[in-house]
Design a protein around this motif. Structure first.
Motif, PDB file in Angstrom:
ATOM      1  N   SER A 146       0.831  -1.210   0.000  1.00  0.00           N
ATOM      2  CA  SER A 146       0.000   0.000   0.000  1.00  0.00           C
ATOM      3  C   SER A 146       0.864   1.258   0.000  1.00  0.00           C
ATOM      4  O   SER A 146       0.542   2.247  -0.678  1.00  0.00           O
ATOM      5  CB  SER A 146      -0.959  -0.002   1.197  1.00  0.00           C
ATOM      6  N   GLU A 147       1.979   1.235   0.729  1.00  0.00           N
ATOM      7  CA  GLU A 147       2.892   2.385   0.739  1.00  0.00           C
ATOM      8  C   GLU A 147       3.535   2.557  -0.632  1.00  0.00           C
ATOM      9  O   GLU A 147       3.710   3.686  -1.108  1.00  0.00           O
ATOM     10  CB  GLU A 147       3.958   2.205   1.815  1.00  0.00           C
ATOM     11  N   LEU A 148       3.895   1.452  -1.254  1.00  0.00           N
ATOM     12  CA  LEU A 148       4.496   1.497  -2.587  1.00  0.00           C
ATOM     13  C   LEU A 148       3.499   2.058  -3.601  1.00  0.00           C
ATOM     14  O   LEU A 148       3.878   2.857  -4.473  1.00  0.00           O
ATOM     15  CB  LEU A 148       4.951   0.090  -2.993  1.00  0.00           C
ATOM     16  N   LEU A 149       2.237   1.675  -3.490  1.00  0.00           N
ATOM     17  CA  LEU A 149       1.194   2.179  -4.393  1.00  0.00           C
ATOM     18  C   LEU A 149       0.980   3.673  -4.189  1.00  0.00           C
ATOM     19  O   LEU A 149       0.833   4.433  -5.168  1.00  0.00           O
ATOM     20  CB  LEU A 149      -0.105   1.404  -4.154  1.00  0.00           C
ATOM     21  N   LEU A 150       1.026   4.146  -2.973  1.00  0.00           N
ATOM     22  CA  LEU A 150       0.878   5.576  -2.682  1.00  0.00           C
ATOM     23  C   LEU A 150       2.029   6.366  -3.278  1.00  0.00           C
ATOM     24  O   LEU A 150       1.820   7.439  -3.869  1.00  0.00           O
ATOM     25  CB  LEU A 150       0.797   5.790  -1.169  1.00  0.00           C
ATOM     26  N   ILE A 151       3.270   5.828  -3.169  1.00  0.00           N
ATOM     27  CA  ILE A 151       4.433   6.515  -3.756  1.00  0.00           C
ATOM     28  C   ILE A 151       4.301   6.572  -5.266  1.00  0.00           C
ATOM     29  O   ILE A 151       4.626   7.590  -5.898  1.00  0.00           O
ATOM     30  CB  ILE A 151       5.737   5.789  -3.329  1.00  0.00           C
ATOM     31  N   ALA A 152       3.827   5.518  -5.888  1.00  0.00           N
ATOM     32  CA  ALA A 152       3.642   5.494  -7.348  1.00  0.00           C
ATOM     33  C   ALA A 152       2.621   6.529  -7.786  1.00  0.00           C
ATOM     34  O   ALA A 152       2.812   7.219  -8.804  1.00  0.00           O
ATOM     35  CB  ALA A 152       3.218   4.100  -7.798  1.00  0.00           C
ATOM     36  N   VAL A 153       1.537   6.696  -7.052  1.00  0.00           N
ATOM     37  CA  VAL A 153       0.497   7.697  -7.401  1.00  0.00           C
ATOM     38  C   VAL A 153       1.070   9.098  -7.267  1.00  0.00           C
ATOM     39  O   VAL A 153       0.859   9.957  -8.146  1.00  0.00           O
ATOM     40  CB  VAL A 153      -0.748   7.494  -6.521  1.00  0.00           C
ATOM     41  N   VAL A 154       1.832   9.356  -6.207  1.00  0.00           N
ATOM     42  CA  VAL A 154       2.414  10.685  -6.025  1.00  0.00           C
ATOM     43  C   VAL A 154       3.422  10.958  -7.141  1.00  0.00           C
ATOM     44  O   VAL A 154       3.474  12.072  -7.692  1.00  0.00           O
ATOM     45  CB  VAL A 154       3.064  10.797  -4.623  1.00  0.00           C
ATOM     46  N   ALA A 155       4.224   9.967  -7.497  1.00  0.00           N
ATOM     47  CA  ALA A 155       5.209  10.145  -8.563  1.00  0.00           C
ATOM     48  C   ALA A 155       4.510  10.406  -9.891  1.00  0.00           C
ATOM     49  O   ALA A 155       4.981  11.221 -10.692  1.00  0.00           O
ATOM     50  CB  ALA A 155       6.091   8.906  -8.667  1.00  0.00           C
TER      51      ALA A 155
END
Length: 141
Positions: free
Chosen positions: A7-16
């Motif tokens: 979930s943290e990795l998915l959040l970083i991908a959306v922000v990027a």
């Protein structure tokens, strides 16, 4: 490694995606992947170097132990050889001492008998010489 959940990795991908945009995101992801790969290889190289150094130290310790054991064995063998050599050399010396009288030339038994008989005959000859008249006058002078 970084202990990041999905979930943290998915959040970083959306922000990027929002910050970088859809055009530059694949290029940045590829660059980040290459950098992460290099970092992992570098960490593996460092780990392997450290492991080699530790193995080398263990090998050197083992080598030193083996050398100490070899020196110990060598000294005990030398001591054993010396303990055997000392009585052996004493025995050889005793044998050499026994052979010395045999090696020196000795006079024949007849010669020693003649030497022993000479003083007796010389003493016996003196009274006989004094008994003769020529010798009696010489003895008086």
């Amino acid at each position: 490694m970084f202990d990041i959940s999905f979930s943290e990795l998915l959040l970083i991908a959306v922000v990027a995606l929002i910050v970088l945009g859809p055009e530059r995101l694949p290029k940045v992801a590829r660059t980040v992947g290459h950098l992460m790969g290099r970092a992992q290889r570098y960490m593996n190289d460092v780990k392997s170097d450290i492991q080699r150094e530790m193995d080398l130290e263990e090998i050197n310790k083992l080598k030193n132990q083996m050398q100490d054991a070899a020196n110990s064995v060598r000294s005990s063998v030398n001591d054993s050889v010396n303990t055997i050599k000392d009585p052996l050399s004493e025995a050889q010396q005793a044998l050499a001492d026994l052979h010395k009288p045999l090696d020196t030339p000795t006079e024949p038994a007849a010669a020693t008998e003649q030497k022993a008989a000479l003083p007796e005959t010389a003493e016996a000859a003196k009274p006989a010489a004094a008994a003769t008249p020529d010798n009696a006058s010489k003895a008086k002078e």
